[in-house]
Design an enzyme around this catalytic site. Structure first.
Site, short mmCIF file in Angstrom:
data_model
loop_
_atom_site.label_atom_id
_atom_site.label_comp_id
_atom_site.label_asym_id
_atom_site.label_seq_id
_atom_site.Cartn_x
_atom_site.Cartn_y
_atom_site.Cartn_z
N ASP A 18 -28.69 -69.10 -40.38
CA ASP A 18 -27.76 -69.14 -41.51
C ASP A 18 -28.51 -69.59 -42.75
O ASP A 18 -28.93 -70.75 -42.86
CB ASP A 18 -26.63 -70.12 -41.18
N HIS A 44 -27.20 -69.73 -45.73
CA HIS A 44 -26.25 -70.43 -46.61
C HIS A 44 -26.21 -69.88 -48.03
O HIS A 44 -26.05 -70.62 -49.00
CB HIS A 44 -26.54 -71.93 -46.63
N GLU A 57 -27.40 -64.73 -41.27
CA GLU A 57 -26.13 -64.96 -41.96
C GLU A 57 -26.34 -65.32 -43.42
O GLU A 57 -27.19 -66.14 -43.76
CB GLU A 57 -25.38 -66.08 -41.25
N GLU A 112 -17.89 -65.75 -44.73
CA GLU A 112 -17.19 -67.03 -44.84
C GLU A 112 -16.76 -67.33 -46.27
O GLU A 112 -15.86 -68.14 -46.49
CB GLU A 112 -18.06 -68.17 -44.31
N ASP A 119 -13.12 -66.91 -42.16
CA ASP A 119 -12.67 -68.22 -41.71
C ASP A 119 -11.16 -68.22 -41.70
O ASP A 119 -10.51 -68.03 -42.73
CB ASP A 119 -13.21 -69.31 -42.65
N HIS A 125 -16.13 -67.80 -38.76
CA HIS A 125 -16.71 -69.03 -39.29
C HIS A 125 -15.78 -70.17 -38.88
O HIS A 125 -14.58 -70.14 -39.14
CB HIS A 125 -16.79 -68.92 -40.81
#
Length: 380
Positions: A190, A192, A217, A243, A266, A293
């Site tokens: 991830d 981010h 991700e 997400e 999410d 998520h």
């Protein structure tokens, strides 16, 4: 007729993160529960929910689709992170009430379960070197049977030095873990959403590709959909994102751009289970799988379990083992890497101890933005 009598909010926490629980009480004595996503500002959410309550007192909460549509339309302008988090918590409390009134688990109201259990993956973010990560992964596998894990590719700040060296370090670190772990373990990464240049995202993907990651991700910021489509055509590993997207219209734009192999909505961000199913069905029509998520608490995990049980293109659920959530007396916990369905429990299938919520257990938390070498700021 069953009606909403009142909506209550409880500011609490799970581990070191703030969480908001929402309870809807009905005139016939049923209480439904939902968990809100605390994007921040954390204490803005109760005020939004208190305002939404004025729209719902006297409404039958078993009409879940009606309640959801009413709240979306009442907003007039498309609600964002805070508005949809509030709507999600109310949506989930209504699903809980509808299922409890019928005496069945929520997934029975979704057409029944199409799988017997829900596979989870575990986040491993604290280990500073490859051997420490290997040890932590093995410990999680021993405790819960996990065979899939998600890590950060960043062995140093993405703003610390030459980008090619940052990618090389990440690839070498991944290679060392592959050499020290069972070949059947899945490892995902991830980023981010810390990369703003697509070519850099591709370079990172290429550095990880030789060691077969489950997915990469959010290697890009989420806003510009064409960039995701262009990146996916050049990557040799699965691309995951979602997400930071809020509703089916944003996900449709992503899917129409062919911008993801895996979407990660999410359930506590997009407006709840009602909208989550619409998003997942859009993805199914594009041959895209769903890995929600879920860095949340035990109640949000329960919401996801019921979604996953009934959704055809679900694949894996992100799961964070709770260390401190005394209000959840019997959380879903993995056995052999799976969360088992609870066929004999109506609603979400977990109990909420209101006595543990009597004292506010709030903890302040906020994201710390990064500072680049020139003094400018960057996304955390």
């Amino acid at each position: 007729m069953r009606q909403i009598d009142r909506i209550r909010t409880f500011m609490t926490r799970v581990d070191d993160r703030p969480r908001l629980l929402v309870a809807i009480d009905t005139t016939d004595g049923i209480t439904g529960w939902g968990e809100a996503y605390n994007h921040g500002p954390d204490k803005a959410l109760p005020a939004v929910i208190n305002w939404l309550e004025t729209q719902l007192v006297g409404v039958d909460p078993s009409r879940v689709g009606y309640v959801h549509q009413k709240l979306i339309q009442q907003s007039r302008f498309p609600p964002g992170a805070i508005g949809l988090a509030a709507i999600a918590a109310i949506d989930h409390a209504c699903w809980d009430i509808a299922a409890k009134a019928a005496g069945v688990p929520v997934f029975r109201l979704l057409g029944g379960h199409i799988r017997d259990r829900v596979e989870v993956y575990c986040g491993v973010y604290s280990a500073p070197d490859a051997q420490a990560a290997i040890d932590e992964i093995n410990a999680y596998h021993e405790a819960g049977g996990y065979r899939a894990f998600k890590l950060s590719p960043w062995r140093r700040s993405p703003h610390a030095g030459r980008w090619g060296e940052t990618c090389r370090i990440a690839g070498d670190w991944f290679g060392a873990m592959r050499a020290g772990l069972p070949v059947e373990f899945e490892l995902a990464f991830d980023a981010h959403a810390q990369i703003a240049e697509p070519v850099k995202a591709l370079q990172l993907a290429d550095a990880l590709a030789p060691y077969d990651p489950l997915f990469l991700e959010e290697p890009l910021r989420p806003e510009h959909m064409p960039a995701w489509g262009a990146l996916k055509t050049k990557m040799n590993i699965p691309l995951a994102t979602g997400e930071s997207l809020y509703n089916r219209f944003e996900f449709l734009a992503l899917l129409a751009a062919d911008g993801a192999d895996i979407i990660q909505p999410d359930i506590a961000v997009v407006g709840g289970l009602t909208e989550m199913r619409r998003i997942a069905d859009l993805a199914d029509a594009h041959f895209v799988t769903v890995m929600p998520h879920n860095p949340m608490g035990p109640l949000a995990t329960a919401h996801n379990v019921h979604f996953a049980a009934a959704q055809p293109n679900f694949r894996l659920l992100e799961f964070k083992p709770p260390r401190h959530a005394p209000w959840a007396t019997d959380p879903y916990l993995p056995v052999d890497g799976y969360l088992e369905l609870r066929h004999d429990r109506p609603g979400w299938g977990i109990e909420i101890d209101e006595s543990a919520l009597a004292t506010e257990d709030y903890v302040h938390w906020e994201r710390r933005i990064q500072v680049k070498r020139d003094g400018g700021t960057a996304y955390p």
